[in-house]
Design a protein around this motif. Structure first.
Motif, PDB file in Angstrom:
ATOM      1  N   UNK A   1       0.707  -1.130   0.039  1.00  6.66           N
ATOM      2  CA  UNK A   1       0.517  -0.087  -0.133  1.00  6.66           C
ATOM      3  C   UNK A   1       0.898   1.322  -0.624  1.00  6.66           C
ATOM      4  N   UNK A   2      -0.005   2.086  -0.484  1.00  5.31           N
ATOM      5  CA  UNK A   2       1.441   3.450  -0.415  1.00  5.31           C
ATOM      6  C   UNK A   2       0.843   3.733   0.920  1.00  5.31           C
ATOM      7  N   UNK A   3       2.482   4.634   1.716  1.00 12.75           N
ATOM      8  CA  UNK A   3       2.802   5.003   2.821  1.00 12.75           C
ATOM      9  C   UNK A   3       1.050   6.786   2.674  1.00 12.75           C
ATOM     10  N   UNK A   4       1.274   6.651   4.261  1.00  8.97           N
ATOM     11  CA  UNK A   4       0.488   7.012   4.509  1.00  8.97           C
ATOM     12  C   UNK A   4       0.886   7.764   5.608  1.00  8.97           C
ATOM     13  N   UNK A   5       0.562   9.381   5.596  1.00 10.22           N
ATOM     14  CA  UNK A   5       1.484  10.217   7.405  1.00 10.22           C
ATOM     15  C   UNK A   5      -0.396   9.728   8.146  1.00 10.22           C
ATOM     16  N   UNK A   6      -0.506   9.382   9.194  1.00  8.96           N
ATOM     17  CA  UNK A   6      -1.408   8.602  10.018  1.00  8.96           C
ATOM     18  C   UNK A   6      -1.053   9.236  11.226  1.00  8.96           C
ATOM     19  N   UNK A   7      -2.299   9.918  12.483  1.00  7.42           N
ATOM     20  CA  UNK A   7      -1.801  10.203  13.422  1.00  7.42           C
ATOM     21  C   UNK A   7      -1.480   8.730  14.628  1.00  7.42           C
ATOM     22  N   UNK A   8      -0.371   9.720  15.204  1.00  7.10           N
ATOM     23  CA  UNK A   8       0.112   8.242  16.331  1.00  7.10           C
ATOM     24  C   UNK A   8      -0.398   8.770  17.715  1.00  7.10           C
ATOM     25  N   UNK A   9       0.868   7.741  18.334  1.00  4.09           N
ATOM     26  CA  UNK A   9       0.446   8.127  19.790  1.00  4.09           C
ATOM     27  C   UNK A   9       1.089   9.163  20.049  1.00  4.09           C
ATOM     28  N   UNK A  10       0.576  10.061  20.919  1.00  5.71           N
ATOM     29  CA  UNK A  10       1.601  11.597  21.258  1.00  5.71           C
ATOM     30  C   UNK A  10       2.320  10.496  22.324  1.00  5.71           C
TER      31      UNK A  10
END
Length: 92
Positions: free
Chosen positions: A61-70
Motif C-alpha cells: 500500500x502507499x505510505x500514508x501519514x497518519x496520526x499516532x500516539x502522542x
C-alpha cells in the motif's frame, strides 16, 4: 551424471583443505552426490529461455501519514524515560 564432476580424490582433497575428516566410503558417497547435483544443473541448461516482458505490480500500500500516539502517552507505560525518549539498558 556430469563429466566434470569431482571424483573421490577431489572430494578428499577439498575435505583435507577444509580440515574435515571423511572416510573413503564418504568420499565415494559425496562424489556421487556432487555428480547428481551437477547433473541437475545440466538439466537446467536444457530448459529453453522464455522472453517476456515482466509486468511488475506493487502489492504494497502507499505510505500514508497518519496520526499516532502522542509522545507523552507513548512514554506513560515505561518505567524509565529520558528527555522524551525511552531509556533502555546500556549495550556494550
Amino acid at each position: 551424471m556430469s563429466d566434470t564432476s569431482p571424483g573421490p580424490d577431489e572430494v578428499r582433497h577439498v575435505a583435507r583443505l577444509a580440515r574435515v575428516a571423511i572416510s573413503d566410503e564418504e568420499a565415494e558417497q559425496f562424489a556421487g552426490q556432487f555428480a547428481d547435483i551437477l547433473g541437475y544443473f545440466e538439466t537446467l541448461d536444457e530448459v529453453p529461455e522464455v522472453e517476456r516482458d515482466v509486468d511488475l505490480v506493487n502489492v504494497m500500500r502507499d505510505d500514508e501519514v497518519r496520526d499516532s500516539l502522542e509522545q507523552e502517552k507513548a512514554l506513560s507505560n515505561t518505567s524509565e524515560s529520558e528527555e522524551g525518549y525511552f531509556k533502555g539498558p546500556n549495550v556494550s
